[in-house]
Design a protein around this motif. Structure first.
Motif, PDB file in Angstrom:
ATOM      1  N   LYS A 144     -20.872  -4.118  13.161  1.00 13.22           N
ATOM      2  CA  LYS A 144     -21.011  -5.233  12.304  1.00 13.22           C
ATOM      3  C   LYS A 144     -19.883  -5.454  11.899  1.00 13.22           C
ATOM      4  N   LEU A 145     -19.497  -6.839  11.541  1.00 15.07           N
ATOM      5  CA  LEU A 145     -18.095  -7.483  11.127  1.00 15.07           C
ATOM      6  C   LEU A 145     -18.294  -7.907   9.626  1.00 15.07           C
ATOM      7  N   THR A 146     -17.858  -6.891   8.604  1.00 16.30           N
ATOM      8  CA  THR A 146     -17.932  -7.132   7.343  1.00 16.30           C
ATOM      9  C   THR A 146     -16.550  -6.928   6.808  1.00 16.30           C
ATOM     10  N   LYS A 147     -16.411  -7.077   5.439  1.00 12.53           N
ATOM     11  CA  LYS A 147     -14.905  -6.817   4.706  1.00 12.53           C
ATOM     12  C   LYS A 147     -14.778  -5.294   4.957  1.00 12.53           C
ATOM     13  N   SER A 148     -15.962  -4.505   4.575  1.00  9.93           N
ATOM     14  CA  SER A 148     -15.646  -3.017   4.572  1.00  9.93           C
ATOM     15  C   SER A 148     -15.241  -2.929   6.091  1.00  9.93           C
ATOM     16  N   SER A 149     -16.026  -3.246   7.026  1.00 10.23           N
ATOM     17  CA  SER A 149     -15.787  -2.539   8.434  1.00 10.23           C
ATOM     18  C   SER A 149     -14.488  -3.000   9.141  1.00 10.23           C
ATOM     19  N   PHE A 150     -14.211  -4.237   8.623  1.00 17.08           N
ATOM     20  CA  PHE A 150     -12.706  -4.969   9.014  1.00 17.08           C
ATOM     21  C   PHE A 150     -11.612  -4.205   8.232  1.00 17.08           C
ATOM     22  N   ARG A 151     -11.887  -3.914   7.226  1.00 17.20           N
ATOM     23  CA  ARG A 151     -10.806  -3.058   6.487  1.00 17.20           C
ATOM     24  C   ARG A 151     -10.766  -1.625   7.101  1.00 17.20           C
ATOM     25  N   THR A 152     -11.852  -1.019   7.088  1.00 18.28           N
ATOM     26  CA  THR A 152     -11.603   0.627   7.827  1.00 18.28           C
ATOM     27  C   THR A 152     -10.998   0.367   9.105  1.00 18.28           C
ATOM     28  N   ALA A 153     -11.127  -0.328  10.197  1.00 21.84           N
ATOM     29  CA  ALA A 153     -10.463  -0.575  11.319  1.00 21.84           C
ATOM     30  C   ALA A 153      -9.158  -0.919  11.078  1.00 21.84           C
ATOM     31  N   LEU A 154      -8.629  -1.940  10.562  1.00 19.58           N
ATOM     32  CA  LEU A 154      -7.448  -2.092  10.487  1.00 19.58           C
ATOM     33  C   LEU A 154      -6.731  -0.967   9.625  1.00 19.58           C
ATOM     34  N   CYS A 155      -7.098  -0.381   8.659  1.00 20.27           N
ATOM     35  CA  CYS A 155      -6.311   0.799   8.245  1.00 20.27           C
ATOM     36  C   CYS A 155      -6.209   2.001   9.109  1.00 20.27           C
ATOM     37  N   GLU A 156      -7.592   2.139   9.887  1.00 21.11           N
ATOM     38  CA  GLU A 156      -7.182   3.213  11.083  1.00 21.11           C
ATOM     39  C   GLU A 156      -6.259   2.811  12.035  1.00 21.11           C
ATOM     40  N   LEU A 157      -5.896   1.625  12.218  1.00 19.67           N
ATOM     41  CA  LEU A 157      -4.942   1.029  13.410  1.00 19.67           C
ATOM     42  C   LEU A 157      -3.559   1.266  12.729  1.00 19.67           C
ATOM     43  N   VAL A 158      -3.275   0.945  11.400  1.00 20.63           N
ATOM     44  CA  VAL A 158      -1.947   1.332  10.962  1.00 20.63           C
ATOM     45  C   VAL A 158      -1.705   2.846  10.649  1.00 20.63           C
ATOM     46  N   VAL A 159      -2.814   3.501  10.233  1.00 19.96           N
ATOM     47  CA  VAL A 159      -2.440   5.030   9.899  1.00 19.96           C
ATOM     48  C   VAL A 159      -2.313   5.805  11.341  1.00 19.96           C
ATOM     49  N   GLU A 160      -3.018   5.119  12.490  1.00 21.99           N
ATOM     50  CA  GLU A 160      -2.833   5.920  13.631  1.00 21.99           C
ATOM     51  C   GLU A 160      -1.617   5.261  14.448  1.00 21.99           C
ATOM     52  N   GLY A 161      -0.787   4.182  13.790  1.00 21.41           N
ATOM     53  CA  GLY A 161       0.645   3.668  14.235  1.00 21.41           C
ATOM     54  C   GLY A 161       0.352   2.919  15.370  1.00 21.41           C
ATOM     55  N   ILE A 162      -0.748   2.294  15.686  1.00 19.64           N
ATOM     56  CA  ILE A 162      -1.298   1.582  16.769  1.00 19.64           C
ATOM     57  C   ILE A 162      -0.749  -0.011  16.243  1.00 19.64           C
ATOM     58  N   VAL A 163      -0.751  -0.204  15.135  1.00 21.21           N
ATOM     59  CA  VAL A 163      -0.345  -1.429  14.356  1.00 21.21           C
ATOM     60  C   VAL A 163       0.486  -1.413  13.409  1.00 21.21           C
ATOM     61  N   SER A 164       1.597  -2.335  13.249  1.00 23.84           N
ATOM     62  CA  SER A 164       2.683  -1.960  12.241  1.00 23.84           C
ATOM     63  C   SER A 164       2.445  -3.285  11.110  1.00 23.84           C
ATOM     64  N   PRO A 165       2.301  -2.953   9.997  1.00 23.94           N
ATOM     65  CA  PRO A 165       2.144  -3.987   9.025  1.00 23.94           C
ATOM     66  C   PRO A 165       3.316  -4.763   8.723  1.00 23.94           C
ATOM     67  N   ASP A 166       3.293  -5.930   8.450  1.00 16.64           N
ATOM     68  CA  ASP A 166       4.417  -6.795   8.250  1.00 16.64           C
ATOM     69  C   ASP A 166       4.957  -6.698   7.032  1.00 16.64           C
ATOM     70  N   ALA A 167       4.432  -6.257   6.064  1.00 21.16           N
ATOM     71  CA  ALA A 167       4.613  -6.080   4.419  1.00 21.16           C
ATOM     72  C   ALA A 167       3.986  -4.869   4.022  1.00 21.16           C
ATOM     73  N   ASP A 168       4.407  -4.551   2.899  1.00 21.12           N
ATOM     74  CA  ASP A 168       3.851  -3.350   2.332  1.00 21.12           C
ATOM     75  C   ASP A 168       2.450  -3.782   1.604  1.00 21.12           C
ATOM     76  N   GLY A 169       1.517  -2.935   2.272  1.00 22.75           N
ATOM     77  CA  GLY A 169       0.023  -3.233   1.992  1.00 22.75           C
ATOM     78  C   GLY A 169      -0.306  -1.982   1.255  1.00 22.75           C
ATOM     79  N   VAL A 170      -1.487  -1.841   1.036  1.00 24.59           N
ATOM     80  CA  VAL A 170      -2.288  -0.885   0.175  1.00 24.59           C
ATOM     81  C   VAL A 170      -3.209  -0.439   1.067  1.00 24.59           C
ATOM     82  N   ILE A 171      -2.785   0.525   1.829  1.00 26.58           N
ATOM     83  CA  ILE A 171      -3.874   1.237   2.901  1.00 26.58           C
ATOM     84  C   ILE A 171      -5.067   2.035   2.161  1.00 26.58           C
ATOM     85  N   GLY A 172      -6.272   1.504   2.714  1.00 27.43           N
ATOM     86  CA  GLY A 172      -7.295   2.137   2.123  1.00 27.43           C
ATOM     87  C   GLY A 172      -7.820   1.645   0.942  1.00 27.43           C
ATOM     88  N   SER A 173      -7.272   0.321   0.300  1.00 28.90           N
ATOM     89  CA  SER A 173      -7.814   0.102  -0.987  1.00 28.90           C
ATOM     90  C   SER A 173      -8.759  -0.631  -0.807  1.00 28.90           C
TER      91      SER A 173
END
Length: 179
Positions: A150-179
Motif C-alpha cells: 500500500k502506498l500511503t503517506k505513512s508507508s512512504f515515510r516509513t520506507a524513506l526513513c528506513e532508506l536514510v537510516v540504513e545509509g542507502i539514501v542520503s538526504p539533500d537537506a536536514d530533514g526530520v527522520i521519523g517525524s
C-alpha cells in the motif's frame, strides 16, 4: 615488487576492457564474484558511492493520496522532489524494469501495489520479486500495511526513513527522520 606507472596503466586498461565486455554480455556479476568484488553490485553495499546514495528514488504503484502530498513527506525528510520518480500501476507494468539493473543513478526502488506481470522481469513470479531477487537492481523496499502492499503517506515515510537510516539514501537537506 610494485609495478611502475606504465605497467599499472596496462593492467587497468585490460581490466577495464574485460569489465566492459562482461557488462555487455551479461556476465559482469559472475566476473565480479570471481574477483571477490560482488559487494559492488549488492544493494547493501557499504562501498556505495555518495553519488549513488544521492540518486533517484523510483516509487512504483498507485498512491492512496496525491503525489504532491508524498512529495511533501519527502521534503520533510530532506529529499528533493526532483529525485523521486513516480510510476503508477499502468506505467510500472509497461516499463522495462531490466533498464534499472546496474544503474548508478538510482538510489532505491520503493514498491507499492504493483501488477504481477510486467516488462523485463524474466521468469519471476511478480514484479516485486523480480526487483528483490534479480541481479544488479538497486535496493528495494516494500511499502505495505497489514493488508499488503500500500502506498500511503505513512508507508512512504516509513520506507524513506528506513532508506536514510540504513545509509542507502542520503538526504539533500536536514530533514526530520521519523517525524
Amino acid at each position: 615488487m610494485p609495478l611502475d606507472v606504465e605497467e599499472l596503466e596496462r593492467v587497468f586498461d585490460a581490466v577495464r576492457q574485460r569489465l566492459c565486455v562482461a557488462n555487455q554480455d551479461g556476465t559482469l556479476g559472475m566476473l565480479l564474484k570471481h574477483m571477490g568484488l560482488e559487494h559492488v553490485l549488492n544493494g547493501d553495499d557499504i562501498y556505495r558511492t555518495d553519488e549513488a546514495r544521492r540518486g533517484d528514488i523510483i516509487v512504483l504503484g498507485d498512491p492512496r493520496v496525491e503525489v504532491r502530498h508524498l512529495q511533501g513527506v519527502a521534503k520533510d525528510i530532506g529529499i528533493a522532489k526532483e529525485r523521486i520518480r513516480f510510476l503508477d500501476f499502468d506505467e510500472a507494468q509497461k516499463y522495462d524494469i531490466s533498464l534499472w539493473q546496474y544503474s548508478q543513478t538510482i538510489a532505491a526502488i520503493l514498491c507499492g501495489p504493483l501488477p504481477h506481470k510486467g516488462t523485463g522481469m524474466g521468469d519471476a513470479t511478480s514484479m516485486v520479486v523480480a526487483l528483490e531477487t534479480g541481479e544488479g537492481y538497486p535496493p528495494v523496499k516494500r511499502m505495505q500495511s497489514s493488508t499488503g502492499l500500500k502506498l500511503t503517506k505513512s508507508s512512504f515515510r516509513t520506507a524513506l526513513c528506513e532508506l536514510v537510516v540504513e545509509g542507502i539514501v542520503s538526504p539533500d537537506a536536514d530533514g526530520v527522520i521519523g517525524s
